[in-house]
Design a protein around this motif. Structure first.
Motif, short mmCIF file in Angstrom:
data_model
loop_
_atom_site.label_atom_id
_atom_site.label_comp_id
_atom_site.label_asym_id
_atom_site.label_seq_id
_atom_site.Cartn_x
_atom_site.Cartn_y
_atom_site.Cartn_z
N THR A 87 5.78 -40.22 44.33
CA THR A 87 6.19 -41.51 44.90
C THR A 87 5.18 -42.59 44.52
N ASP A 88 5.71 -43.81 44.30
CA ASP A 88 4.79 -44.93 44.10
C ASP A 88 4.17 -45.25 45.44
N GLY A 89 3.14 -46.11 45.52
CA GLY A 89 2.45 -46.80 44.46
C GLY A 89 1.09 -47.22 44.97
N GLY A 159 1.03 -59.50 34.60
CA GLY A 159 1.83 -59.49 35.83
C GLY A 159 1.43 -58.39 36.79
N ARG A 160 0.74 -57.34 36.31
CA ARG A 160 0.41 -56.22 37.18
C ARG A 160 -1.06 -56.15 37.53
N ASN A 161 -1.81 -57.23 37.26
CA ASN A 161 -3.23 -57.19 37.61
C ASN A 161 -3.43 -56.86 39.08
N ILE A 192 -3.64 -41.23 38.15
CA ILE A 192 -4.41 -42.37 37.62
C ILE A 192 -3.66 -42.93 36.41
N LYS A 193 -3.46 -44.26 36.46
CA LYS A 193 -2.54 -44.84 35.47
C LYS A 193 -3.04 -46.23 35.07
N HIS A 194 -2.50 -46.79 33.98
CA HIS A 194 -1.60 -46.23 32.97
C HIS A 194 -2.46 -45.96 31.75
N PHE A 195 -2.56 -44.72 31.41
CA PHE A 195 -3.55 -44.27 30.41
C PHE A 195 -3.02 -44.49 29.00
N MET A 203 6.91 -57.04 26.71
CA MET A 203 7.32 -56.01 25.74
C MET A 203 6.57 -54.70 25.96
N ARG A 204 6.31 -54.36 27.22
CA ARG A 204 5.40 -53.26 27.54
C ARG A 204 5.84 -51.91 26.98
N PHE A 205 7.12 -51.74 26.72
CA PHE A 205 7.59 -50.43 26.26
C PHE A 205 7.31 -50.21 24.77
N VAL A 236 -2.58 -37.42 35.48
CA VAL A 236 -2.88 -38.64 34.73
C VAL A 236 -1.55 -39.13 34.19
N MET A 237 -1.29 -40.42 34.31
CA MET A 237 -0.02 -40.96 33.81
C MET A 237 -0.24 -41.62 32.46
N SER A 238 0.42 -41.06 31.43
CA SER A 238 0.30 -41.65 30.09
C SER A 238 1.19 -42.90 30.05
N SER A 239 0.68 -43.93 29.41
CA SER A 239 1.29 -45.27 29.54
C SER A 239 2.43 -45.49 28.57
N TYR A 240 3.14 -46.59 28.75
CA TYR A 240 4.28 -46.95 27.89
C TYR A 240 3.85 -47.40 26.51
N ASP A 241 2.72 -48.09 26.42
CA ASP A 241 2.39 -48.85 25.22
C ASP A 241 1.92 -47.96 24.08
N THR A 271 4.20 -38.42 31.95
CA THR A 271 4.49 -39.70 31.28
C THR A 271 4.84 -40.76 32.32
N ASP A 272 4.63 -42.01 31.97
CA ASP A 272 5.21 -43.07 32.77
C ASP A 272 6.72 -42.90 32.66
N TRP A 273 7.46 -43.62 33.46
CA TRP A 273 8.91 -43.38 33.58
C TRP A 273 9.63 -43.90 32.33
N THR A 274 9.41 -43.18 31.24
CA THR A 274 9.74 -43.70 29.92
C THR A 274 11.19 -43.50 29.56
N GLY A 478 4.50 -59.49 39.52
CA GLY A 478 4.98 -58.12 39.66
C GLY A 478 5.24 -57.44 38.34
N GLU A 479 5.59 -56.19 38.45
CA GLU A 479 5.91 -55.36 37.30
C GLU A 479 7.10 -55.96 36.54
N GLY A 480 7.00 -55.85 35.24
CA GLY A 480 8.16 -56.23 34.43
C GLY A 480 8.03 -57.59 33.79
C1 GLC Z 1 7.03 -47.70 36.41
C2 GLC Z 1 5.55 -48.00 36.32
C3 GLC Z 1 4.69 -46.95 36.94
C4 GLC Z 1 5.42 -46.33 38.11
C5 GLC Z 1 6.61 -45.57 37.56
C6 GLC Z 1 7.47 -44.95 38.66
O1 GLC Z 1 7.71 -48.14 35.27
O2 GLC Z 1 5.05 -48.35 35.04
O3 GLC Z 1 3.47 -47.58 37.35
O4 GLC Z 1 4.55 -45.45 38.83
O5 GLC Z 1 7.42 -46.37 36.72
O6 GLC Z 1 8.13 -45.94 39.37
#
Ligand code: GLC
Length: 752
Positions: A87-89, A159-161, A192-195, A203-205, A236-241, A271-274, A478-480
Motif C-alpha cells: 500500500t502507498d505511501g 511535482g513529487r518533491n 525505498i523508492k524510486h531507485f 515524461m517520467r515513464f 526496493v522499488m526500481s523506478s520508471y525512468d 518494479t514501480d507500477w510500470t 502531486g504525482e504525474g
Molecule cells: C506510482 C508511483 C509509486 C507508487 C506506485 C503505486 O506510479 O510512482 O511511487 O508507490 O505507483 O501506487
C-alpha cells in the motif's frame, strides 16, 4: 505397466509431499522445488487478476483484500503461500475509506509530507512518526508501505518533491533510514523508492536521466546507500525512468552489481507500477517482483523459459526472494489485524509533529508568538481550506483536515467576521475554489475568488478593528506532473496584490502581518518577504495542519524546523533550471505540446554535483533563505566545540545554550569544506539551559568518487569542519587532518 506405476507413484508422492509442505522460513528451497513453473511465475508477477480497482488511473489497485491498496502478490494456497499487500505511501496508508457493504469508513491518518519531516532534522521524531504509520499499515492488513521517497530535490519544480526529503544526500539518507526503521519496527515492510534518479514527473515513464558517474554516486545513489547501510528495507522499488540510456528496471549494473554485490542488499526489488515492458530483461537485471502485474508478463516468462530466452535459475532466484519476503509478512504470520488503528492517538501525534516540522523564516519585532492578540483578520483561501498533503499516490484518504480558522477560534481568538464571511460563505468561492482548484496530479489552478472581491476598503476596515492580519499562501503539487514557474513557483498578481494591500493597511494602523506558507515545496519569497512582519513555513504537515499552525502562532510550540532545501531568489537561479521542464510538464505528453526549450526524451544532469546549496555556496550566489535556515522564538549560543579522532573517522562535540526567554530546540549542522556531513538536534532547552551535542563522521563521508579508479577517495590534507545554524552561518570552526590518502571500494560498509 512399470511406467504407469512409476507415474502414479510420483504423482502420489507429489500429492503427499505437497500436502505436507507448508511454507516456513526454514523450508523455502523445498517449497520452491514443489512449485510449478506457472506458480513461480505468478509469484514474480503481481496479482493483477479480477480484483483490479475500478479507477483507471491507479492501475493494479485491488478490491479483494484491502480495497484500493496499490497491489498484491499472488497466493499459492496448496503450499501455504498467502497473498501479501502493498500500500502507498510516504504520508500514510493510502486505502479506500469506503468498502462495499460496510457500515463504517476506513480512514487513515494523513501524516506530514517527507519534506516536512526532513525539516524537523529530528531522526527520533521521524522514527516515532513512521512507527505510527507502520502501525496503521499493520492494522489495516497491509504488509508493505510503499515509502520512503528517497530521490533528491534536484529542482524545486519537480511535482513529487513533497514525497522526498531534501536536496542533500546525507539528510535524505539519514531521514530515509529513520523512516524505514520506524515503519519496520511494527513488523511491516517498506519500499525505498524510486531507485534511481527519478527527479521529474515530466515524461517520467520514458525520460532518460543522463548523469555523470561521479554525480550519480555522490548525489543520487548516496541517500539510498546510506539508507541501506543504516536500515534494511524489505523492498526496493526500481523506478520508471531511464538512467544513461537504459531503463533502471533493466539495469543489471544498478539492480545487481551496485545494489546487491556492492551494498549487500538482501531484500526484494519490486518494479514501480510500470505495466508490461521488457519482462525478461527486467528479471535478468534483478527485479524480483513486477507490480502491478499483467497477463502479458506471465506469458513472457512462461514462453521465455519454454523457448530458452530465460533460464530457470533467474526464475528461481526471483521466486525464492519473493518467498523470503513473504515469510516476513504479518499476513504470512497470520496476524489478526483490527482494521481499527488508533486514529485519535495518531492525530495527536501528527499535530505535535506537524508543529515540529515548521520553519520560522521571519519574525521582525518578535510579533510571534501572538500575545495580546484578541481579533485576527484571517485572509487567504487556504486559511479556510488548508492543504494537508500532496496529490497522487502520496495522498491519503484522511478523516478530516483541521482548518486554521477553526483552530484559532478554538484557542480563544476571534476572527474578523467580515473577512471570515468573505471566505467561508462567499458563494462563488465554494464553487470556484473546489472545482477549479486542483486537477489530477495537483495541477494548481489559481482560485479566482475571493481575493478579487476583497478590496482596499474591506482590508482597511479590518485593519482598524483587528489586532493582527494573517494571510495563508497555498500551493498544491502531486504525482504525474511537474510544477511551473509562473503562478505556481511565483506568486500570482492577485496574491502579490493582497499581501501588499494587507501589509499597507495594517502597518498604517501599526499592526503586524503574518504570512503562513502552506505548500508542498519551494515557492518564490524574495520579492515579497520584506512586506510582512513574520513568515511561517508550514509545508503540508498532515491532517492537523490548522491546529499545528495555531500551536506555533500562539506559542504552545516554539518553532525549531530548518530548511532541507534552498529557497532561491528566483527559480531560474538553480543551475539545474537549464535542464528541467519549466512549464509544468505531464507524465504523458503529445509531442506538439512539448516545450521547445526542453528535450523530448532525456534530461541532461549538466549541473553535476551543483544542486541546491552546493551550487549557491560554490557560485556565491545569494539566496532568499539558505539550506538549513530556520528561526526560533528564542536564541542559542554555541560554545566549546571540540574534535577528536575516533576509529576511522572523527567526533565533534559542541555545547548549545538557550540564551533567550522561552524554551526551544536547536539543530546544529556539521559541514566539512562546506558540505553537510552530520547534524544533531537538542532536546527542548529551557532559558539558560545547555546541552552538549556529539556528532560522529566516518572518514568515508569525506570521500569523493574517483571514476577512473572506481573507488571512493578521501584525500590527504586539512578539512575545515564547521558547526553551523544554517549552511551560511558558521558558529564554530575546527580543523581535521587526514594524514594520508584513504581509499574505499564500492562495497565498503562504514560504521554509523
Ligand atoms: C506510482 C508511483 C509509486 C507508487 C506506485 C503505486 O506510479 O510512482 O511511487 O508507490 O505507483 O501506487
Amino acid at each position: 505397466m512399470k511406467k504407469i506405476a512409476f507415474t502414479l507413484l510420483s504423482i502420489a508422492a507429489l500429492a503427499v509431499s505437497a500436502q505436507e509442505i507448508r511454507l516456513t522460513p526454514q523450508n523455502i528451497d523445498e517449497v520452491l522445488s514443489a512449485l510449478t513453473l506457472e506458480e513461480k511465475v505468478n509469484l514474480i508477477v503481481g496479482c493483477h487478476d479480477a480484483y483490479t480497482s475500478k479507477s483507471e488511473t491507479m492501475i493494479g489497485h485491488q478490491e479483494r483484500i484491502v480495497p484500493d491498496a496499490a497491489g498484491t502478490t499472488t497466493a499459492v494456497e496448496r503450499l501455504g503461500v498467502p497473498p501479501t499487500v502493498f500500500t502507498d505511501g510516504p504520508a500514510g496508508v493510502r486505502i479506500s475509506e469506503w468498502r462495499e457493504g460496510a457500515d463504517r469508513n476506513f480512514y487513515a491518518t494523513g501524516f506530514p509530507i517527507a519534506t516536512a519531516l526532513a525539516s524537523s532534522w529530528d531522526l527520533d521524531l521521524v522514527y516515532e512518526t513512521t512507527a505510527a504509520m507502520g502501525n496503521e499499515t499493520l492494522e489495516y492488513g497491509c504488509d508493505v508501505l510503499l515509502a520512503p521517497g528517497t530521490n533528491i530535490h534536484r529542482h524545486p519544480l519537480c511535482g513529487r518533491n513533497f514525497e522526498y526529503f531534501s536536496e542533500d544526500p546525507i539528510l535524505s539518507g539519514k531521514m530515509s533510514a529513520a523512516y524505514i526503521n520506524g515503519v519496520q519496527s511494527q513488523g511491516v515492510g517498506t519500499s525505498i523508492k524510486h531507485f534511481v534518479a527519478n527527479n521529474q514527473e515530466t515524461m517520467r515513464f520514458v525520460n532518460d536521466s543522463r548523469v555523470d558517474m561521479r554525480t550519480l554516486r555522490e548525489l543520487y545513489l548516496k541517500p539510498f546507500e546510506i539508507a541501506l547501510r543504516e536500515s534494511n528495507p524489505w523492498t526496493v522499488m526500481s523506478s520508471y525512468d531511464k538512467l544513461n540510456g537504459e531503463y533502471t528496471q533493466c539495469s543489471e549494473w544498478l539492480l545487481t552489481k551496485v545494489l546487491r554485490e556492492e551494498w549487500g542488499y538482501d531484500g526484494i526489488v519490486v518494479t514501480d507500477w510500470t505495466g508490461t515492458r521488457n519482462t525478461i530483461a527486467q528479471i535478468k537485471a534483478g527485479n524480483d517482483h513486477l507490480q502491478p502485474g499483467t497477463d502479458d508478463q506471465v506469458t513472457h516468462l512462461m514462453e521465455g523459459v519454454q523457448k530458452g530466452w530465460i533460464t530457470m535459475d533467474y526464475i528461481d532466484r526471483a521466486a525464492r526472494r519473493v518467498l523470503e519476503y513473504i515469510v516476513k509478512t504479518p499476513r504470512y504470520k497470520g496476524y489478526q489485524y483490527s482494521d481499527n488503528p488508533d486514529l485519535t492517538a495518531h492525530a495527536a501525534l501528527v499535530r505535535r509533529v506537524g508543529s515540529e516540522c515548521m520553519v520560522l523564516l521571519k519574525n521582525d519585532g518578535d510579533v510571534l508568538p501572538l500575545r495580546e492578540t484578541k481579533n485576527v483578520a484571517l485572509f487567504g483561501v487556504t486559511s479556510y481550506d488548508m492543504l494537508a498533503g500532496g496529490t497522487g499516490s502520496g495522498d491519503v484518504h484522511k478523516p478530516y483536515i483541521s482548518q486554521l480558522s477553526d483552530a484559532l477560534e478554538a484557542q480563544g481568538l476571534t476572527l474578523n467576521a467580515d473577512i471570515k464571511w468573505m471566505y467561508v460563505n462567499y458563494k462563488t468561492y465554494a464553487q470556484c475554489a473546489r472545482t477549479a482548484r486542483f486537477g489530477h496530479g495537483g495541477d494548481w489552478q489559481q482560485p479566482v475568488l475571493p481575493e478579487a472581491a476583497i478590496d482596499r476598503t474591506i482590508i482597511e476596515r479590518a485593519a482598524k478593528s483587528s489586532d493582527v492580519a494573517i494571510y495563508t499562501l497555498g500551493r498544491q503539487a502531486g504525482e504525474g506532473s511537474d510544477r511551473k514557474v509562473e503562478d505556481d513557483f511565483n506568486l500570482t498578481a492577485q496574491e502579490r496584490q493582497i499581501i501588499a494591500d494587507i501589509c499597507d493597511a495594517f502597518h498604517q494602523q501599526g499592526k503586524p502581518v503574518i504570512v503562513i506558507m502552506n505548500t508542498p515545496s519551494v515557492v518564490e519569497t524574495a520579492s515579497w518577504k520584506t512586506q510582512p512582519d513574520a513568515i511561517l513555513l508550514a509545508w503540508e504537515p498532515g491532517q492537523e495542519v490548522g491546529n499545528s499552525v495555531a500551536d506555533v502562532l500562539t506559542g504552545k510550540v516554539c518553532p525549531s524546523g530548518k530548511l532541507p532545501c534552498t529557497f532561491p531568489n528566483s527559480c531560474m537561479d538553480h543551475l539545474s533550471s537549464r535542464n528541467f521542464p519549466l512549464f509544468g510538464g505531464k507524465e504523458r505528453m503529445p509531442v506538439q505540446e512539448w516545450d521547445p526549450r526542453s528535450t523530448m526524451e532525456y534530461t541532461n544532469y549538466e549541473e553535476g554535483l551543483l544542486v541546491g546549496y552546493r551550487y549557491f555556496t560554490t557560485a556565491q550566489k545569494a539566496v532568499s533563505y539558505p539550506f538549513g535556515y530556520g528561526l526560533s522564538y528564542t536564541t542559542f549560543a554555541y560554545s566549546g566545540a571540540k574534535i577528536k579522532k575516533v576509529g576511522d573517522g572523527f567526533e565533534v562535540s559542541v555545547t548549545i545554550k538557550n540564551t533567550g526567554k522561552v524554551a526551544g530546540k536547536e539543530v546544529a549542522q556539521l559541514y566539512a569544506n562546506g558540505v553537510l556531513k552530520a547534524f544533531a538536534k537538542t532536546r527542548e532547552l529551557k532559558p539558560g539551559e545547555s546541552e552538549t551535542l556529539t556528532m560522529n563522521v566516518p572518514n568515508y563521508f569525506l570521500a569523493r568518487y574517483d571514476v577512473e579508479r572506481e573507488m571512493w577517495v578521501t584525500d590527504k590534507g586539512e578539512y575545515t569542519i564547521t558547526l553551523n545554524s544554517d549552511v551560511l552561518t558558521t558558529q564554530a570552526t575546527l580543523t581535521y587532518k587526514v594524514a594520508k590518502e584513504l581509499t574505499y571500494t564500492n562495497d565498503y560498509n562504514y560504521t554509523k
